[in-house]
Design an enzyme around this catalytic site. Structure first.
Site, mmCIF file in Angstrom:
data_model
loop_
_atom_site.group_PDB
_atom_site.id
_atom_site.type_symbol
_atom_site.label_atom_id
_atom_site.label_comp_id
_atom_site.label_asym_id
_atom_site.label_seq_id
_atom_site.Cartn_x
_atom_site.Cartn_y
_atom_site.Cartn_z
ATOM 1 N N TYR A 47 -13.887 -21.120 12.449
ATOM 2 C CA TYR A 47 -12.414 -19.855 12.585
ATOM 3 C C TYR A 47 -13.194 -18.905 12.741
ATOM 4 C CZ TYR A 47 -8.814 -23.811 11.404
ATOM 5 O OH TYR A 47 -8.053 -24.137 11.509
ATOM 6 N N GLU A 57 -3.473 6.954 7.940
ATOM 7 C CA GLU A 57 -4.109 5.766 9.370
ATOM 8 C C GLU A 57 -2.988 5.743 10.319
ATOM 9 O OE1 GLU A 57 -7.084 6.946 9.237
ATOM 10 O OE2 GLU A 57 -8.395 5.988 8.111
HETATM 11 P P1 13P Z 1 -4.089 5.652 3.101
HETATM 12 O O1 13P Z 1 -4.111 5.639 1.217
HETATM 13 O O2 13P Z 1 -3.722 6.556 4.076
HETATM 14 O O3 13P Z 1 -3.442 4.554 3.469
HETATM 15 O O4 13P Z 1 -5.739 5.187 3.522
HETATM 16 C C1 13P Z 1 -6.408 4.493 2.745
HETATM 17 C C2 13P Z 1 -7.159 3.626 3.250
HETATM 18 O O5 13P Z 1 -8.008 2.776 3.635
HETATM 19 C C3 13P Z 1 -8.613 5.637 4.793
HETATM 20 O O6 13P Z 1 -9.096 4.432 5.194
#
Ligand code: 13P
Length: 210
Positions: free
Chosen positions: A119, A73
């Site tokens: 908050y 990501e």
């Molecule tokens: P990654 O393990 O590549 O960080 O992906 C995890 C995730 O949350 C995908 O949206």
């Protein structure tokens, strides 16, 4: 804060998120802005078991330069950090209640969680755009996230989860926690005559606390 201390802080806050159930399995990823680039959690890593020395480091052009292979990501974090020069960190989670709202909410909605508590308003702000579903790691969502993040501290990805920014890593984590708990409250109170904060009360919070 120096890079070595930021690495330790990232590991500690990620472990805390994991231990309290804000992340399960290898879900979620975190990035932090550095003077010479970015730190990212490695792909397929558990937020509960990160190693400070093996965090992915990317240069200012977002090229991977050291540590384990970065999260799939990266583009999601790049979208937010380039849209928000004042943001120092981004937290992406699949936390249960925020993700439930992201499964319910109509795409395009900008306030899927009412301003129930101060908050939530202070940490997340007024807008929480819901962006269309894409599969994890699909770079096609970068532009949409980038545009939305120009005016929103956090966004919800439909059927996926929240992406939350903060001035510091601590701020981003606190905002992600506040968003998750506000989503939980919103779901608990669905169908009940809950009082949301009024627009004037929201304005007062944003004026007072920024
Ligand atoms: P990654 O393990 O590549 O960080 O992906 C995890 C995730 O949350 C995908 O949206």
């Amino acid at each position: 804060m120096h890079e070595a201390a930021l690495r330790e802080q990232l590991v500690e806050l990620a472990r805390s998120l994991f231990q309290r159930g804000f992340s399960v399995g290898s879900a979620g990823n975190i990035s932090v802005r550095l003077p010479d680039g970015y730190l990212m959690t490695p792909t397929n890593s558990s937020l509960g078991r990160l190693d400070a020395q093996r965090l992915s480091k990317l240069d200012l052009a977002w090229h991977h330069i050291s540590g384990d292979k970065p999260s799939k990501e990266v583009f999601m974090h790049r979208a937010v950090l380039t849209a928000r020069p004042d943001a120092g960190a981004v937290v992406h989670l699949h936390s249960t209640h925020a993700t439930a709202i992201a499964c319910l909410a109509a795409v395009g909605e900008t306030a899927p969680i009412p301003p129930l508590t101060p908050y939530f308003v202070m940490r997340v702000g007024r807008a929480l755009p819901v962006l269309p579903y894409h599969r994890p790691g699909d770079g096609a969502m970068e532009q949409g996230i980038h545009e939305a993040a120009k005016t929103a501290r956090a966004v919800l990805l439909a059927n996926h989860g929240p992406v939350v920014s903060g001035r510091t890593l601590e701020d981003a984590v606190a905002a992600a926690e506040e968003l998750e708990e506000s989503a939980r409250l919103a779901l608990m109170l669905r169908g009940m005559p809950a009082r949301a904060l009024t627009p004037a009360e929201v304005d007062d919070l944003l004026t007072t606390f920024g």
